[in-house]
Design an enzyme around this catalytic site. Structure first.
Site, PDB file in Angstrom:
ATOM      1  N   HIS A  56      40.985 -15.277  -2.705  1.00 42.39           N
ATOM      2  CA  HIS A  56      40.090 -16.030  -1.903  1.00 42.39           C
ATOM      3  C   HIS A  56      39.878 -17.313  -2.700  1.00 42.39           C
ATOM      4  O   HIS A  56      39.117 -17.171  -3.625  1.00 42.39           O
ATOM      5  CB  HIS A  56      38.640 -15.122  -1.514  1.00 42.39           C
ATOM      6  CG  HIS A  56      37.687 -15.898  -0.937  1.00 42.39           C
ATOM      7  ND1 HIS A  56      37.407 -15.638   0.600  1.00 42.39           N
ATOM      8  CD2 HIS A  56      37.038 -16.932  -1.213  1.00 42.39           C
ATOM      9  CE1 HIS A  56      36.595 -16.490   0.906  1.00 42.39           C
ATOM     10  NE2 HIS A  56      36.306 -17.383  -0.151  1.00 42.39           N
ATOM     11  N   HIS A  83      40.251  -8.640   8.937  1.00 43.56           N
ATOM     12  CA  HIS A  83      39.234  -7.691   8.759  1.00 43.56           C
ATOM     13  C   HIS A  83      38.967  -6.679  10.036  1.00 43.56           C
ATOM     14  O   HIS A  83      38.762  -7.353  10.951  1.00 43.56           O
ATOM     15  CB  HIS A  83      37.951  -8.634   8.477  1.00 43.56           C
ATOM     16  CG  HIS A  83      38.014  -9.406   7.043  1.00 43.56           C
ATOM     17  ND1 HIS A  83      37.765  -8.958   6.103  1.00 43.56           N
ATOM     18  CD2 HIS A  83      38.434 -10.787   7.170  1.00 43.56           C
ATOM     19  CE1 HIS A  83      38.144 -10.002   5.162  1.00 43.56           C
ATOM     20  NE2 HIS A  83      38.516 -10.850   5.922  1.00 43.56           N
ATOM     21  N   HIS A 101      43.787 -18.363   3.681  1.00 37.24           N
ATOM     22  CA  HIS A 101      42.665 -19.232   4.584  1.00 37.24           C
ATOM     23  C   HIS A 101      42.772 -20.634   4.053  1.00 37.24           C
ATOM     24  O   HIS A 101      41.622 -20.899   3.673  1.00 37.24           O
ATOM     25  CB  HIS A 101      41.688 -18.473   5.238  1.00 37.24           C
ATOM     26  CG  HIS A 101      40.892 -17.613   4.216  1.00 37.24           C
ATOM     27  ND1 HIS A 101      40.608 -18.199   2.824  1.00 37.24           N
ATOM     28  CD2 HIS A 101      40.491 -16.382   4.265  1.00 37.24           C
ATOM     29  CE1 HIS A 101      39.864 -17.464   2.123  1.00 37.24           C
ATOM     30  NE2 HIS A 101      39.865 -16.141   2.912  1.00 37.24           N
ATOM     31  N   LYS A 142      43.687  -7.682  -3.639  1.00 33.50           N
ATOM     32  CA  LYS A 142      43.097  -9.033  -3.074  1.00 33.50           C
ATOM     33  C   LYS A 142      42.265  -9.176  -4.222  1.00 33.50           C
ATOM     34  O   LYS A 142      41.273  -8.588  -4.594  1.00 33.50           O
ATOM     35  CB  LYS A 142      42.164  -8.407  -1.852  1.00 33.50           C
ATOM     36  CG  LYS A 142      41.180  -9.455  -1.355  1.00 33.50           C
ATOM     37  CD  LYS A 142      41.859 -10.576  -0.882  1.00 33.50           C
ATOM     38  CE  LYS A 142      41.058 -12.047  -0.393  1.00 33.50           C
ATOM     39  NZ  LYS A 142      41.014 -12.137   0.958  1.00 33.50           N
ATOM     40  N   HIS A 147      46.357 -11.607   7.479  1.00 35.44           N
ATOM     41  CA  HIS A 147      44.861 -11.558   7.035  1.00 35.44           C
ATOM     42  C   HIS A 147      43.881 -11.159   7.924  1.00 35.44           C
ATOM     43  O   HIS A 147      43.807 -12.040   8.819  1.00 35.44           O
ATOM     44  CB  HIS A 147      44.376 -12.816   6.297  1.00 35.44           C
ATOM     45  CG  HIS A 147      43.230 -12.810   5.469  1.00 35.44           C
ATOM     46  ND1 HIS A 147      42.834 -13.432   4.358  1.00 35.44           N
ATOM     47  CD2 HIS A 147      42.253 -12.669   6.241  1.00 35.44           C
ATOM     48  CE1 HIS A 147      41.610 -13.190   4.011  1.00 35.44           C
ATOM     49  NE2 HIS A 147      40.980 -12.719   5.042  1.00 35.44           N
ATOM     50  N   ASP A 163      42.261 -14.191   9.698  1.00 36.85           N
ATOM     51  CA  ASP A 163      40.965 -13.808   8.852  1.00 36.85           C
ATOM     52  C   ASP A 163      39.857 -13.625   9.930  1.00 36.85           C
ATOM     53  O   ASP A 163      38.733 -13.839  10.096  1.00 36.85           O
ATOM     54  CB  ASP A 163      40.577 -15.188   8.104  1.00 36.85           C
ATOM     55  CG  ASP A 163      39.264 -14.890   7.363  1.00 36.85           C
ATOM     56  OD1 ASP A 163      39.064 -13.582   6.973  1.00 36.85           O
ATOM     57  OD2 ASP A 163      38.869 -15.720   6.736  1.00 36.85           O
TER      58      ASP A 163
HETATM   59  C1  NCD Z   1      35.075 -12.592   5.775  1.00 37.24           C
HETATM   60  C2  NCD Z   1      34.248 -11.176   5.997  1.00 37.24           C
HETATM   61  O1  NCD Z   1      33.350 -11.292   6.719  1.00 37.24           O
HETATM   62  O2  NCD Z   1      34.699 -10.251   5.722  1.00 37.24           O
HETATM   63  N1  NCD Z   1      34.452 -13.674   6.190  1.00 37.24           N
HETATM   64  C3  NCD Z   1      35.040 -14.951   6.406  1.00 37.24           C
HETATM   65  O3  NCD Z   1      34.032 -15.663   6.373  1.00 37.24           O
HETATM   66  N2  NCD Z   1      35.927 -15.236   6.320  1.00 37.24           N
HETATM   67  C4  NCD Z   1      35.344 -12.597   4.308  1.00 37.24           C
HETATM   68  C5  NCD Z   1      36.344 -13.582   3.896  1.00 37.24           C
HETATM   69  O4  NCD Z   1      37.676 -13.491   4.287  1.00 37.24           O
HETATM   70  O5  NCD Z   1      35.932 -14.688   3.054  1.00 37.24           O
HETATM   71 ZN    ZN Z   2      39.109 -12.893   5.196  1.00 30.09          ZN
END
Ligand code: NCD
Ligand code: ZN
Length: 351
Positions: free
Chosen positions: A137, A16, A175, A100, A14, A250
């Site tokens: 999520h 970003h 998460h 997702k 996971h 995450d």
């Molecule tokens: C994530 C993001 O910034 O894209 N933020 C977070 O707090 N984890 C989005 C997500 O996974 O909820």
């Molecule tokens: Zn995330």
């Protein structure tokens, strides 16, 4: 005392990565540690079809440092208008590893997420049939529900009914942050169709850390960190070796000005020290012997893919997490534990 630890090369289930200059700044950290990563599709605009996913995959590949064999695993962002045929076609060509589900308005860039689950039932039924996993999520968006209760309420209002209605759908509860989620995942363990990712930061901080000496915007993420008893349940789950739990950082970078402001974004950037952070947690729990299950073996087993061929080695050696990572002339990102010492360091990675 163990001084060095060699593991199968791990994966991040996971992550970003963003796009543009941010992608180019953060990707090398992940590529240096992990063999593969599930890349979240919550860009602006989100990745909702094959064309978007192909273009994003190309952008990621072009941003990779020379000599790495890191592989991005692409996901498709579910919306009220998602087309089952488009998603199935992306699965057939090996493009989509998962889909997702963001409940609309649950988190960063989720405004185009799903407003009502019944609207995407045809897509979920197709995914169940073809074996394409759904990543959720897991927070309700009902403003009447306290922000610290949104994950637990999601289990009863959304996740349990979903698993009941679609008994063969493979799901990852993303998460997880609560003892409730851990217990729910464990109760489903025999089916082998429900997994859960756990971040490094949720293993390390509880909700008091967000307010230690003043408000700490760089420790704010969603789902928000919970009470200490929940953190302890997460540590127990991650270090237990149980097959349902696997690594998902995450890591979610946001520029400093988007975090240090009157209404700061959710997201914690752990990529620069991801594996080292997990190693610290497992070491403190006296379970370094379970790190490989969690980081390198359980995820591939859930997704039905081979484990990575290479190995990584961590040594017990002090180093300091950088204060900030520059993204461009006017943007930087503050990593988790910025400027603080860590006791484990990744020293080598073979492919
Ligand atoms: C994530 C993001 O910034 O894209 N933020 C977070 O707090 N984890 C989005 C997500 O996974 O909820
Ligand atoms: Zn995330």
């Amino acid at each position: 005392m163990t001084q060095s630890l060699t593991l199968r090369r791990p994966d991040d289930w996971h992550l970003h990565l963003r796009a543009g200059a941010m992608l180019r700044a953060v990707l090398p950290f992940t590529a240096a540690q992990f063999g593969r990563a599930i890349v979240m599709p919550n860009l602006r605009p989100p990745v909702t079809d094959r064309a978007g996913a192909r273009a994003y995959r190309d952008e990621i590949r072009a941003a990779l440092p020379a000599g790495t064999d890191f592989r991005p695993l692409m996901t498709c962002y579910l919306t009220d208008r998602s087309d089952p045929d488009e998603i199935a076609a992306g699965h057939d060509e090996g493009l989509f590893t998962a889909v997702k589900l963001y409940p609309a308005h649950a988190t960063t860039n989720s405004d185009q997420g799903v407003s009502e689950l019944r609207l995407v039932m045809p897509v979920l039924e197709r995914m169940q049939r073809i074996g394409l996993p759904l990543l959720v999520h897991g927070e309700v968006t009902d403003p009447a529900v306290d922000v610290f209760d949104r994950e637990a309420v999601f289990i009863e209002r959304v996740l349990a009914p979903l698993l009941r209605d679609l008994p063969a759908l493979r799901v990852v509860f993303e998460h997880v942050t609560t003892a409730d989620a851990v217990a729910f995942v464990r109760a489903e363990a025999d089916s082998g169709r429900l997994g859960a990712t756990i971040t490094a930061h949720h293993l390390m901080i509880n909700r008091s850390a967000l307010f230690a000496g003043g408000i700490r915007p760089h420790l704010y993420c969603l789902p928000v960190a919970k009470r200490e008893r929940h953190r302890l349940a997460l540590v127990e789950a991650a270090t237990s070796g149980a097959a349902a739990f696997f690594l998902g950082t995450d890591s979610a970078p946001h520029g400093i000005t988007a975090k240090e402001t009157a209404c700061g974004c959710a997201g914690i950037f752990t990529a620069p020290a991801a594996l080292e952070l997990y190693a610290e947690v497992f070491d403190q729990a006296g379970r370094l012997d379970r790190l490989e299950d969690f980081a390198s073996l359980n995820g591939p087993r859930f997704y039905g893919v081979p484990v990575n061929a290479g190995r990584v080695t961590l040594v017990r050696e002090a180093w300091t997490v950088p204060e900030r990572i520059d993204v461009s002339a006017d943007t930087a990102v503050v990593p988790f534990r910025a400027g603080e010492p860590l006791g484990w360091r990744l020293v080598s990675s073979s492919v």
